[in-house]
Design an enzyme around this catalytic site. Structure first.
Site, PDB file in Angstrom:
ATOM      1  N   ASN A 118       2.681  50.970 -12.166  1.00 47.93           N
ATOM      2  CA  ASN A 118       1.307  50.429 -12.209  1.00 47.93           C
ATOM      3  C   ASN A 118       0.156  51.164 -11.227  1.00 47.93           C
ATOM      4  OD1 ASN A 118       2.228  49.373 -14.650  1.00 47.93           O
ATOM      5  ND2 ASN A 118       2.112  47.359 -13.772  1.00 47.93           N
ATOM      6  N   HIS A 164     -43.475  66.976 -28.093  1.00 48.73           N
ATOM      7  CA  HIS A 164     -43.394  67.062 -29.553  1.00 48.73           C
ATOM      8  C   HIS A 164     -42.865  68.428 -30.121  1.00 48.73           C
ATOM      9  CE1 HIS A 164     -45.098  62.832 -29.416  1.00 48.73           C
ATOM     10  NE2 HIS A 164     -45.756  63.498 -28.679  1.00 48.73           N
ATOM     11  N   LYS A 291     -27.999  90.292 -36.947  1.00 49.41           N
ATOM     12  CA  LYS A 291     -27.954  89.004 -36.355  1.00 49.41           C
ATOM     13  C   LYS A 291     -27.376  89.214 -34.698  1.00 49.41           C
ATOM     14  CE  LYS A 291     -28.632  85.310 -37.591  1.00 49.41           C
ATOM     15  NZ  LYS A 291     -28.021  84.592 -38.833  1.00 49.41           N
ATOM     16  N   GLN A 330      -2.930  53.494 -21.009  1.00 49.60           N
ATOM     17  CA  GLN A 330      -2.427  54.695 -21.034  1.00 49.60           C
ATOM     18  C   GLN A 330      -3.297  55.746 -21.686  1.00 49.60           C
ATOM     19  OE1 GLN A 330       1.898  55.512 -21.211  1.00 49.60           O
ATOM     20  NE2 GLN A 330       1.472  55.972 -23.202  1.00 49.60           N
TER      21      GLN A 330
HETATM   22  N1  ARG Z   1       2.533  56.095 -18.594  1.00 52.30           N
HETATM   23  C1  ARG Z   1       1.719  54.889 -18.164  1.00 52.30           C
HETATM   24  C2  ARG Z   1       0.176  54.954 -18.214  1.00 52.30           C
HETATM   25  O1  ARG Z   1      -0.098  56.246 -18.221  1.00 52.30           O
HETATM   26  C3  ARG Z   1       2.204  54.662 -16.664  1.00 52.30           C
HETATM   27  C4  ARG Z   1       2.136  53.145 -16.348  1.00 52.30           C
HETATM   28  C5  ARG Z   1       3.255  52.361 -16.965  1.00 52.30           C
HETATM   29  N2  ARG Z   1       3.524  51.139 -16.399  1.00 52.30           N
HETATM   30  C6  ARG Z   1       4.198  50.282 -17.343  1.00 52.30           C
HETATM   31  N3  ARG Z   1       4.195  49.012 -16.717  1.00 52.30           N
HETATM   32  N4  ARG Z   1       4.877  50.351 -18.441  1.00 52.30           N
HETATM   33  O2  ARG Z   1      -0.458  54.060 -17.939  1.00 52.30           O
END
Ligand code: ARG
Length: 470
Positions: A118, A164, A291, A330
């Protein structure tokens, strides 16, 4: 479960799983086909993370060294095209880590200490978008220079200004070109502002709550060129504002490009003949030999839609998402990748078209003088010479325009007597003044107000921008 169904559980997170994912689940879930574009950023993030873990005594220096070397090998494999991207690895983070572990063994398995995908994806994507902001600034600056060169060449070429799409007042070519310099300058500053705001490092937020390991987030932030670490771990993994800001800035910039694209389509038509586009940016017709179609301009006019579409798509993904990370997020990457590619292509193509286009100076001038374009000058003159209130002068001029229209001539073709029949205050000694005021050159030269179209004003704006661009 049949033996066939029992595909292998994921090596990275499959501890509690009896079987692997359904093939269709894999197709929905995997982002590797597109997020492989983040490989450089992913490896940079991992290198910074490993070095920090070692500095903090969380990893041994020899493990960190093995990881560093291994990541360099992975990087060169990817760059050489020797890297096998596999859908079962899901995403770039797992692909890099599993290859690293194949190469270096045990130390590779320790890399994920004190981080999560994350915060990993948040840092990778920020780095990527940050780079695109820099590329956008560069591309926009090049285009500003192209418009500046056109403005300089024709600071005093007269052309019709439109409202315009009806002839309004004469303006100068230089002034029209400089209008785009102003727009592009705002675009540039939007990317610069967005970059400054996004330049905080989410690495170390881990899954969402931070980590129990004694990490040094200042160190990783610095190593990756960020100003500071982000201050809230939840926000760090949940935030995609940086991508939305990029898309918004890109959308506005693309909107500007599409407006000029539309002008090029109109201006290069046989009805206008204001500019000639070069062969490099046009195509022919397979049936009509005469053209020369402004395809690049038309495509740029259209491509704005993709960028706006990407912005709408990502806003739609993000709206209503509870904190913190959700897999919905994602879906951010393909939109931003496509928008960035489209923008960069658009900037390059438009810069080429602007540099190559040739103004048809005589046609511009002829068009500037038609359509009663100097009627406002006449009204202003009546205010100055006869002391008429502007509203009344406007009315008198309107009557003169109608008269000329009925006669099928220009304002300059009306005689002084005809003018006097509309307003008795007009007398013979004004002969010279009135016809002078109706000329397009005088018209533009008279517009000396700051930011106005007079060649002097235009030249001073050109000088200001040249100094600013260096
Ligand atoms: N491929 C995931 C994305 O692009 C990465 C993060 C994934 N995290 C998870 N908790 N599954 O967001």
């Amino acid at each position: 479960m049949s033996a066939d169904d029992k595909t292998q559980a994921n090596a990275m997170w499959g501890g509690r799983f009896q079987s692997g994912p359904d093939a269709i689940m894999q197709a929905i879930n995997a982002s590797i086909s597109f997020d492989r574009r983040l490989y450089k950023q992913d490896i940079a993030g991992s290198r910074a993370h490993a070095a920090m873990l070692a500095a903090q005594g969380i990893l041994t220096h020899s493990d960190a060294e093995a990881i560093r070397e291994g990541l360099l090998t992975v990087l060169s494999e990817i760059e050489a095209g020797d890297f096998l991207f596999r859908a079962e690895q899901e995403d770039i983070h797992m692909a890099v880590e599993s290859r690293l572990t194949e190469i270096v063994g045990e130390p590779g398995k320790r890399l994920h200490t004190a981080r999560s995908r994350n915060d990993q994806v948040a840092v990778d994507f920020r780095l990527w978008v940050r780079e695109q902001c820099d590329a956008a600034v560069e591309g926009i600056t090049a285009m500003m220079r192209a418009f500046l060169a056109q403005a300089e060449a024709g600071a005093d070429w007269v052309m019709p200004g439109f409202t315009h799409l009806q002839t309004a007042q004469p303006v100068t070519w230089g002034h029209h070109m400089m209008a785009y310099v102003e727009m592009l300058a705002r675009d540039r500053s939007r990317f610069t502002d967005a970059r400054a705001r996004m330049n905080e490092c989410p690495l170390g937020a881990a899954a969402l709550a931070g980590t129990s390991f004694p990490i040094d987030r200042q160190m990783t932030a610095e190593a990756l060129g960020f100003d500071r670490p982000t201050a809230n771990s939840l926000d760090s993994v949940a935030d995609r504002d940086f991508a939305l800001e990029f898309l918004s800035a890109a959308g506005i910039c693309a909107m500007h490009l599409s407006r000029f694209a539309e002008e090029l389509v109109i201006w290069s038509s046989a009805q206008f003949r204001f500019v000639q586009l070069s062969d490099r940016w046009t195509t022919g017709s397979s049936i009509m030999p005469q053209k020369k179609n402004p395809d690049a301009a038309e495509l740029l006019r259209a491509k704005l839609g993709r960028i706006l579409g990407a912005a709408v798509a990502l806003f739609t993904v993000m709206k209503g998402l509870p904190l913190t990370y959700s897999k919905d997020m994602q879906e951010d990457k393909e939109q931003v990748f496509d928008a960035a590619d489209t923008l960069m292509l658009g900037l390059a193509a438009m810069t080429g078209m602007v540099s190559d286009m040739k103004a048809q100076v005589e046609n511009l001038r002829t068009a500037a003088a038609s359509g009663f374009s100097t009627a406002t000058d006449l009204a202003d003159w009546l205010v100055r010479e006869l002391g008429l209130p502007f509203r009344e002068a406007h009315h008198v001029t309107g009557t003169l325009v109608a008269m000329a229209e009925t006669k099928g001539c220009d304002l300059t073709d009306l005689t002084l007597d005809e003018m006097r029949s509309v307003h008795g205050g007009i007398h013979n000694s004004m002969n010279e003044g009135v016809f002078q005021v109706l000329g397009v050159d005088n018209s533009v030269m008279s517009r000396q107000s700051y930011g106005g179209t007079s060649p002097d004003q235009v030249r001073s704006q050109i000088a200001r921008w040249k100094a600013l661009l260096g």
